[in-house]
Design an enzyme around this catalytic site. Structure first.
Site, PDB file in Angstrom:
ATOM      1  N   ARG A   1      -3.233   1.784  -7.607  1.00 10.43           N
ATOM      2  CA  ARG A   1      -4.152   2.932  -7.579  1.00 10.43           C
ATOM      3  C   ARG A   1      -3.397   4.115  -8.172  1.00 10.43           C
ATOM      4  NH1 ARG A   1      -5.460   3.609  -1.494  1.00 10.43           N
ATOM      5  NH2 ARG A   1      -3.220   3.210  -1.348  1.00 10.43           N
TER       6      ARG A   1
ATOM      7  N   ASP B   1       0.852  -1.185   0.000  1.00  7.61           N
ATOM      8  CA  ASP B   1       0.000   0.000   0.000  1.00  7.61           C
ATOM      9  C   ASP B   1       0.884   1.230   0.000  1.00  7.61           C
ATOM     10  OD1 ASP B   1      -3.070  -0.738   0.582  1.00  7.61           O
ATOM     11  OD2 ASP B   1      -1.749  -2.213   1.501  1.00  7.61           O
ATOM     12  N   THR B   2       0.522   2.176  -0.821  1.00  6.07           N
ATOM     13  CA  THR B   2       1.305   3.385  -1.068  1.00  6.07           C
ATOM     14  C   THR B   2       0.315   4.447  -1.503  1.00  6.07           C
ATOM     15  OG1 THR B   2       3.283   2.143  -1.729  1.00  6.07           O
ATOM     16  CG2 THR B   2       3.076   4.351  -2.630  1.00  6.07           C
ATOM     17  N   VAL B   3       0.716   5.718  -1.460  1.00 13.00           N
ATOM     18  CA  VAL B   3      -0.119   6.769  -2.029  1.00 13.00           C
ATOM     19  C   VAL B   3       0.659   7.488  -3.124  1.00 13.00           C
ATOM     20  CG1 VAL B   3      -1.567   7.112  -0.003  1.00 13.00           C
ATOM     21  CG2 VAL B   3       0.572   8.411  -0.193  1.00 13.00           C
TER      22      VAL B   3
END
Length: 564
Positions: A525, A357-359
């Site tokens: 994403r 998970d990363t942004v």
């Protein structure tokens, strides 16, 4: 929560004139847009978003992780980057790990305190403001929106709540417990539940007032060292205080009249460029979008590109990387690697293969500057270690190191690991006498999915004329090496035709179809902002001025694009 969550957005792109932001959280996007309206530029807004996401999506990002950014200066056409990844503790050598009975076959568990590398994000935030910011707003003013979110609280979004719960469970299954600052009465927050983080608000206030010293020295630094040492790690105050960001020149390659820019090693941006170089040899548009032929070629190209990246990418301070010769390699010269490729990929560290998970987020301001930015704590909350009264968890990026002595990515003291997170920019192919024109700021997060995602959404626009939102909505593929079965597997997202999956199986691919619900997070994403509608083959420049901004936000996350 609906296990079969449908990610199809059915949204049109956001279209605006003056400034635009896109991130995985609406509250963070609004924070960045507010900074633009107050006179800040793309760099200021990007840091505001980074801090806001640390509050609203701590299961993906935070001050305890790393960051990279690319910045396009509209006045000069220059693109520069910041490598905000941290190094391993100086005491974390291969010999030390062998002394603790660890080896290539049995490395430290992924959530172990030994995997904490120096958090590079806070320094990257400060340096982004210093080097690229407007200087109309102070760092304190840039961080104010995030501080308010942490103090007042915010309702947790649906997909974030799912990720929060998932990673708390993963830690507990490994015998670890997430620090209480990131829980409510010992539990992860539910969708719609208001979460406050006063400890993180304090940390962000101190960072805003005193800059990097507030994090890498003093109260926060001591709290970081205390919890790492308490759990068997070897990081020291000197490891923290000696950290600094690296200013880097991005690497790039041409593809049909455009140029894609990526971060250089130790980032895996090289993999995206190698992939694009290979694909330039094939008539992709004629094959048809997500057809069996198209996906077959994409899969083979991904295998080749990732194998080269695995063989060469490491900390450039510790290994010489032949970037120019690699970028000049064409498909025909790489085909011979197929013979030995599976052997090479068997040495991949399991943590690199893990869904993470990363942004990723991007900003374009009214002057035409762009900031492409990515921030991560690697696997969810990283180690799950939360320094006392600090409000954030510490990353486990050190799990990306290899314990194979001959690997370019072999662990060593004061070394940066192979890094998966990559931002990207797209320009035209200007001549040496002209400054390049910005076409897009874009990125897709998600471990080894990232270079694959960059190229898939880019081709969706370049080859198939999709707008930014359509390019992100479109079903994706994810190619990974299955370490248990020692073979490559092809994951096909729901929306790709079943007949395509069957054809690929007959061609010898191991296919997983359809990937549905929250498992679709493995496809990453992304966010995209384009300058003009160059991707539209029927557009008239007179009808749609270049200055119009078009943006999309990935339906696989909670976020949105916003403009004014």
């Amino acid at each position: 929560m609906d296990a079969d969550l449908n990610f199809s957005s059915r949204r049109s792109p956001v279209i605006c004139l003056h400034g635009c932001v896109a991130s995985s959280q609406p509250l963070a996007s609004a924070t960045g847009l507010d900074v633009l309206k107050r006179g800040g530029n793309a760099a200021d807004a990007a840091v505001a978003i980074a801090a806001a996401l640390a509050v609203t999506e701590p299961c993906s990002t935070g001050p305890g992780g790393d960051a990279f950014c690319l910045f396009f200066n509209s006045d000069t056409g220059e693109i520069r980057g910041i490598n905000g990844s941290g190094r391993s503790p100086k005491g974390l050598t291969l010999e030390f790990l062998k002394g603790r009975k660890y080896c290539a076959e049995t490395p430290p568990p992924v959530f172990d305190a030994l995997n904490v590398t120096v958090p590079g994000a806070p320094a990257c935030w400060c340096d982004t403001i210093q080097m690229f910011g407007s200087h109309k707003l102070s760092l304190r003013e840039v961080l104010n929106g995030a501080v308010e979110l942490a103090e007042v609280g915010f309702p947790v979004a649906e997909i974030t709540a799912h990720g929060w719960t998932h990673w708390v469970a993963e830690l507990r299954n490994a015998g670890k417990e997430l620090g209480g600052d990131l829980l409510i009465d010992g539990h992860p927050p539910k969708q719609g539940q208001v979460f406050r983080n006063p400890a993180l608000a304090r940390t962000l206030k101190e960072l805003g007032e005193h800059g990097k010293a507030a994090f890498y020295q003093g109260r926060v630094a001591q709290a970081i060292i205390d919890i790492i040492v308490q759990h068997g790690g070897v990081m020291t105050l000197d490891d923290l205080s000696s950290h600094d960001s690296d200013v880097v020149s991005p690497i790039s390659t041409k593809y049909k009249g455009v140029r894609l820019w990526e971060s250089p090693p130790n980032s895996q941006g090289l993999a995206a460029l190698l992939l694009l170089n290979i694909l330039e040899n094939f008539p992709l548009k004629a094959l048809g979008h997500n057809s069996a032929d198209y996906i077959h070629i994409l899969v083979e190209a991904i295998r080749l590109a990732q194998t080269d990246a695995k063989s060469y990418v490491g900390d450039p301070d510790h290994v010489t990387i032949p970037l120019q010769s690699l970028l000049e390699k064409k498909c025909s010269s790489q085909r011979a690697q197929l013979i030995n490729m599976d052997r090479v990929m068997q040495d991949v560290e399991p943590a690199l293969m893990t869904e993470s998970d990363t942004v990723y987020f991007c900003v374009v301001d009214c002057q035409g500057n762009a900031c492409s930015f990515i921030n991560s704590t690697f696997m969810g909350f990283g180690t799950g270690l939360v320094p006392k009264d600090c409000g954030f968890s510490l990353q486990n990026r050190g799990a990306s190191f290899s314990l194979h002595q001959n690997s370019v990515n072999c662990v060593a003291g004061g070394k940066r690991p192979y890094h998966t997170i990559i931002p990207a920019l797209l320009t035209d192919c200007a001549s040496e006498s002209q400054k390049p024109q910005l076409l897009a700021s874009l990125g897709v997060m998600g471990a080894l999915m990232q270079p694959q995602g960059h190229i898939q959404v880019l081709l969706n626009m370049l080859e198939f004329g999709m707008n930014p939102q359509q390019a992100l909505d479109s079903p994706r593929i994810f190619v990974e090496y299955d370490l248990k079965e020692n073979q490559w597997s092809v994951n096909l997202e729901e929306g790709i035709n079943q007949e395509v999956a069957e054809v690929l199986r007959r061609r010898g691919h191991k296919v997983n179809w359809p990937v549905i619900g929250h498992k679709r997070s493995q496809f990453g994403r992304g966010q995209i902002i384009t300058i003009g509608d160059w991707w539209n083959p029927s557009a008239s420049h007179n009808d749609h001025p270049t200055r119009v901004l078009w943006a999309g936000s990935d339906p696989r996350s909670d976020g949105c694009a916003m403009g004014f």
